[in-house]
Design a protein around this motif. Structure first.
Motif, PDB file in Angstrom:
ATOM      1  N   HIS A  26     -29.921 -28.303  -8.097  1.00  0.00           N
ATOM      2  CA  HIS A  26     -29.178 -27.977  -6.880  1.00  0.00           C
ATOM      3  C   HIS A  26     -27.673 -27.904  -7.179  1.00  0.00           C
ATOM      4  N   VAL A  27     -27.204 -28.874  -7.924  1.00  0.00           N
ATOM      5  CA  VAL A  27     -25.779 -28.905  -8.265  1.00  0.00           C
ATOM      6  C   VAL A  27     -25.429 -27.723  -9.181  1.00  0.00           C
ATOM      7  N   ASP A  43     -25.386 -24.453  -7.298  1.00  0.00           N
ATOM      8  CA  ASP A  43     -24.267 -24.270  -6.380  1.00  0.00           C
ATOM      9  C   ASP A  43     -23.029 -23.724  -7.077  1.00  0.00           C
ATOM     10  N   TYR A  45     -21.395 -18.086  -8.195  1.00  0.00           N
ATOM     11  CA  TYR A  45     -20.546 -17.437  -7.186  1.00  0.00           C
ATOM     12  C   TYR A  45     -21.228 -16.260  -6.504  1.00  0.00           C
ATOM     13  N   CYS A  53     -21.947 -13.275  -7.627  1.00  0.00           N
ATOM     14  CA  CYS A  53     -21.054 -12.146  -7.905  1.00  0.00           C
ATOM     15  C   CYS A  53     -21.646 -10.825  -7.426  1.00  0.00           C
ATOM     16  N   HIS A  54     -20.733  -9.942  -7.097  1.00  0.00           N
ATOM     17  CA  HIS A  54     -21.158  -8.584  -6.769  1.00  0.00           C
ATOM     18  C   HIS A  54     -21.506  -7.848  -8.059  1.00  0.00           C
ATOM     19  N   ASP A  55     -22.645  -7.175  -8.095  1.00  0.00           N
ATOM     20  CA  ASP A  55     -23.048  -6.402  -9.277  1.00  0.00           C
ATOM     21  C   ASP A  55     -22.830  -7.274 -10.525  1.00  0.00           C
ATOM     22  N   ALA A  56     -23.463  -8.413 -10.513  1.00  0.00           N
ATOM     23  CA  ALA A  56     -23.093  -9.513 -11.404  1.00  0.00           C
ATOM     24  C   ALA A  56     -23.163  -9.178 -12.893  1.00  0.00           C
ATOM     25  N   PRO A  57     -22.128  -9.595 -13.621  1.00  0.00           N
ATOM     26  CA  PRO A  57     -22.091  -9.333 -15.070  1.00  0.00           C
ATOM     27  C   PRO A  57     -23.266  -9.972 -15.822  1.00  0.00           C
ATOM     28  N   VAL A  72     -18.895 -15.371 -14.844  1.00  0.00           N
ATOM     29  CA  VAL A  72     -17.462 -15.413 -14.519  1.00  0.00           C
ATOM     30  C   VAL A  72     -16.910 -16.835 -14.587  1.00  0.00           C
ATOM     31  N   ARG A  73     -17.772 -17.811 -14.486  1.00  0.00           N
ATOM     32  CA  ARG A  73     -17.267 -19.185 -14.588  1.00  0.00           C
ATOM     33  C   ARG A  73     -16.982 -19.556 -16.043  1.00  0.00           C
ATOM     34  N   ALA A 120     -15.360 -17.358 -17.787  1.00  0.00           N
ATOM     35  CA  ALA A 120     -13.976 -16.865 -17.780  1.00  0.00           C
ATOM     36  C   ALA A 120     -13.073 -17.828 -17.026  1.00  0.00           C
ATOM     37  N   ALA A 121     -13.595 -18.373 -15.939  1.00  0.00           N
ATOM     38  CA  ALA A 121     -12.753 -19.202 -15.076  1.00  0.00           C
ATOM     39  C   ALA A 121     -12.443 -20.561 -15.697  1.00  0.00           C
TER      40      ALA A 121
END
Lengths: 440, 433
Positions: free
Chosen positions: A37-38, A41, A44, A46-50, A105-106, A108-109
């Protein structure tokens, strides 16, 4: 007297019994509900996810993670299997850090991607453990397809064909189906008979007959298959192993790493497996790492991987290399074997020359070193053994009518389980379109 | 370090952080520990009339909603007022106050809606040396069915009447606690003021069902297969509370009426926001119930640091600072033009801004093959949705166009301040001509 890691030669039982159980258990156990679950969560959505783009089977990752997050792992598993029927195994063996999780993306983040692989395993394990198989067959088409090779490509192809209503016969030269899932990956990546469980689960769809101990070229010919079936899929993998081409290669205790890995996988009691005290593994891919790591796990005192080019060129992922180093494997790069040295007919050492990788190719330097070795594993690549009527380093999308190919034996794509699944699945779709289009 | 001492309607406390009337303040043991932890004051859990105490349910009293990792975002309860004998509470209040003279001790009260009942309870608490009373006109569950709590708070005339009785029969400062379960919060506040209240406190909890059990089909919290609406509180209610506080702070009829801010105060920041909107102090419950009394240390250090950084020497410097900036929509500057700007270095490429804008807003963000997202100024209405959905702080910001610059969407130059009251499309403007 019992053996220890210091006992010379190839011996079994170097470790206490509990150590084997520990060493060959799940390296990374399945997440529990709260952990999942964690982890879920963090996605994200993502739109059209990488991550989807990065997955060879294009699993809708954000969707299945959201389904986990909202308490429906069953729906998540279905989302995964819609694209990748071997999603359970891929969750265990995929180099996710180079595929979906690298694209996350996380990553990258904050340099910490969503744990996609572990979430995938959470969902697929949940449903498989209940014995649920959420796919059914379309009405029978009356078409029959032969699938040669019961590895990831063949199984993915067979399942998709069966789903479309075709009758499938899967043949494999070995005693058990599963291909590299059963015989070729490190034991700790899929312990507790997972590969066979997954095959059994996959076959629940029906319409698939598995024939083991049937080898193409020996027991059946491609021509005969083409005559007897409406279509043929070849997912035969790579049957040959490259030679070292160094003097002394024929000495005893010099062995193909794939054979060692296979024997290890098939032996339920790892304490019965002999392993050298000083093990040298030659190669730079996943096979080399799997052989080296498991040598250590069996109690070898010194295990060294020697790779002829720079570390950045090793095809084993960084994650795998790190794992190898964590269990105490030493990795030496830029060195190639010159001679396998023997004593009494068996290997006792390997002599290496340092190399220089230049524009003209690899050059052996005069700088020589010797590694003590009572066991050597060769892991310098596998080769295609082409069936009669076909040739090449890899099978082309074949000049033969009604024959399709996929997996390691086929052109295109990396030699990964997940790529094999994608190719098998896509071949099934192509076969289906061809067979149904050909009606009347 | 900034001086956090507050004087709220004559009641002094070393800091503006009080514990609200609730389970944490139900008995001496808790309140002593709260004062030891550093809380500036407490509002003792609501006392009822003398006689057999109320009873509580013996199943779950609380329901909740959570974020990931079970972080508690909202809590609801169906607990009633104190279920301990009145004499015990009074004795304990007196005992604690005697030892903690520098802390605020307020007694919350809820008795039937008749003058005798109020007169009687006020007389009984006189001896405790408490600093003031808070009239519980807020609780939305249980007691409201018996004509108390929010049943009073929802009728301004009753509020005024009871407040007047209290002021008549007691010399103690009187805070009226308001229910948010009403359409216009200004009305009960005005009534309290008319009745002579020294202050209002708000918000009490919001009527709520936290969730429905999809197996048993009962609301949560569930008692033997049934559930009832409970009072909702915690971080989730803060925006509602902030608005209600601001409405009272800026309303002509109630301007200047002291306010004790309540509703989801979890950190020093929340407290500072309530105070900026006019609250003289804040009351905390859910955050303490979630994390324990120790959080007050962060609240004290955080607020002190903030005030030091802002050059504020007393909490009075902060109270109400944002009130002049709360206005009606019609007075907002329609010539304040902003455009979203995406910091490409900070962007992680998730594409949520694109999905939000493309699917649900103004199609003002473009997406390239290689996942570069850019704002199209000729479509951007500056709605701020992309900023809100972006997971990276400060990656997307709204940048103001300078006066004289051309807004590519409208083709017009950014002009001087003008609002709806003078806008040509406003019918009432036309009518006035």
């Amino acid at each position: 007297m019992s053996n220890t890691p210091l006992t010379p030669g190839i011996v079994s039982g170097r470790l206490v019994p509990e150590a084997y159980a520990h060493n060959f258990d799940d390296l990374e156990p399945v997440l529990d509900g709260h952990e999942a679950h964690v982890a879920a969560d963090r996605c994200y959505f993502c739109h059209d996810a990488p991550c989807i783009t990065a997955c060879p089977t294009s699993i809708d990752i954000p969707l299945f993670i959201r389904q986990i997050a909202t308490g429906t792992p069953e729906a998540a598993a279905k989302t995964i299997w819609d694209q990748n029927i071997l999603g359970g195994m891929c969750a265990r063996v995929c180099p996710t850090e180079e595929l979906c999780e690298e694209a996350c993306v996380r990553e990258a983040a904050e340099g910490k991607p969503v744990e996609i692989g572990r979430l995938q395993r959470f969902a697929t394990d949940r449903v498989m453990d209940k014995g649920v198989h959420p796919f059914t067959r379309a009405p029978a088409t009356g078409k029959r397809v032969a699938v040669v090779g019961a590895g990831p490509a063949g199984l993915a192809c067979a399942h998709r064909l069966a789903m479309h209503g075709h009758d499938v016969v899967v043949m494999d030269r070995r005693a058990k189906p599963g291909g590299l899932n059963e015989y070729g990956i490190a034991s700790y990546k899929a312990p507790h008979g997972f590969a066979q469980r997954e095959v059994e689960w996959l076959l629940q769809i029906g319409g698939i007959t598995v024939q083991t101990g049937v080898e193409l070229g020996r027991d059946v010919t491609l021509d005969a298959l083409r005559a007897d079936y409406d279509a043929v899929f070849l997912g035969i993998g790579l049957g040959g192993v490259n030679a070292l081409r160094a003097a002394g290669e024929d000495l005893s205790n010099v062995r193909d790493a794939v054979d060692f890995i296979e024997e290890l996988r098939q032996q339920p009691d790892k304490s019965k497996l002999g392993i050298g005290r000083d093990v040298v593994v030659i190669g730079g891919g996943m096979t080399a790492v799997d052989a080296a790591v498991q040598s250590r796990l069996l109690g070898a005192q010194n295990v060294t991987i020697v790779y002829r080019r720079g570390q950045e060129k090793m095809s084993a992922s960084a994650h795998e290399q790190t794992h190898a180093q964590q269990v105490g494997v030493r990795i030496i790069c830029n060195a190639a074997p010159v001679e396998v040295i023997g004593a009494g007919g068996a290997v006792s050492a390997v002599e290496f020359a340092y190399t220089e990788d230049g524009p003209e190719g690899l050059k052996l330097l005069a700088d020589i070193f010797t590694l003590k070795a009572d066991q050597v594993f060769k892991a310098i690549g596998q080769t295609l053994v082409a069936p009669d009527g076909l040739s090449g380093a890899k099978l082309d999308a074949t000049p033969l009518a009604r024959v399709w190919t996929g997996g390691d034996c086929a052109m295109g794509g990396e030699d990964l389980t997940v790529t094999a699944v994608a190719e098998g699945r896509d071949a099934a779709e192509a076969i289906h379109a061809n067979l149904m289009g050909a009606v009347g | 370090m900034a001086d956090l001492t507050t004087n709220f309607i004559g009641i002094k406390s070393p800091n503006p952080f009080w514990l609200a009337s609730a389970p944490p303040t139900d008995k001496e043991y808790n309140v002593r520990r709260a004062f030891e932890a550093g809380w500036g004051g407490v509002v003792w859990k609501t006392l009822g009339s003398e006689g057999p105490p109320v009873v509580n349910v013996n199943g779950p009293r609380y329901g909740a909603i959570w974020g990931a990792d079970r972080r508690l975002l909202g809590l609801n309860n169906i607990e009633l007022i104190t279920d301990r004998p009145l004499e015990v509470n009074l004795r304990e209040i007196k005992s604690v106050k005697r030892d903690w003279k520098d802390r605020a001790m307020i007694i919350s009260l809820m008795v039937p809606c008749d003058e005798e009942s109020w007169k009687d309870i006020l007389k009984r608490i006189e001896d405790t040396e408490a600093d003031g009373v808070e009239l519980n006109f807020g609780c939305p569950h249980g007691m409201a069915e018996r004509g108390m709590g929010s049943a009073v708070g929802q009728v301004p005339e009753y509020i005024e009447m009871v407040t007047r009785w209290v002021k008549q029969h007691s010399r103690m400062p009187c805070i009226v606690k308001l229910t948010p379960n009403i359409s216009d919060i200004r009305k009960p506040a005005e009534a309290a003021k008319r009745g002579g209240a020294d202050a209002v406190s708000l918000i009490n909890t919001i009527n709520s069902i936290t969730s429905v059990n999809l197996d048993s089909f009962s609301p949560e919290p569930m008692i033997d297969g049934k559930g009832t609406h409970g009072g909702y509180c915690g971080p989730a209610v803060k925006p509602i509370a902030l608005n209600m506080v601001a409405e009272i702070a800026r309303s002509e009829a109630t301007r200047g009426l002291p306010i004790s801010g309540i509703g989801g105060v979890t950190t020093w920041r929340d407290a500072a926001e309530f105070m900026a909107l006019g609250a003289g102090n804040v009351q905390v419950c859910t955050a303490a119930m979630t994390y324990g009394f120790k959080i007050v240390e962060e609240m004290i250090s955080g607020l002190s640091q903030y005030m030091d950084e802002k050059g504020m020497t007393s909490t009075a410097d902060l109270v109400g600072r944002a009130v002049p900036n709360v206005t009606d929509w019609q007075f907002l500057n329609l010539n304040y033009v902003t455009k979203a700007r995406i910091d490409q270095d900070a962007c992680i490429g998730c594409g949520r801004c694109f999905a939000a804008c493309e699917d649900t807003s103004h199609q003002a963000i473009s997406m390239s093959e290689d996942r570069v997202f850019e704002v199209m100024d000729d479509e951007c209405v500056a709605c701020n949705l992309c900023v809100n959905v972006c997971p990276v702080e400060d990656c997307i910001t709204m940048v103001e166009l300078p006066k004289g610059a051309v807004d590519e969407r409208t083709g017009k130059k950014v002009a001087d301040f003008a609002n709806w009251t003078t806008h040509p499309n406003n019918p009432s403007v036309t009518a006035a001509e």
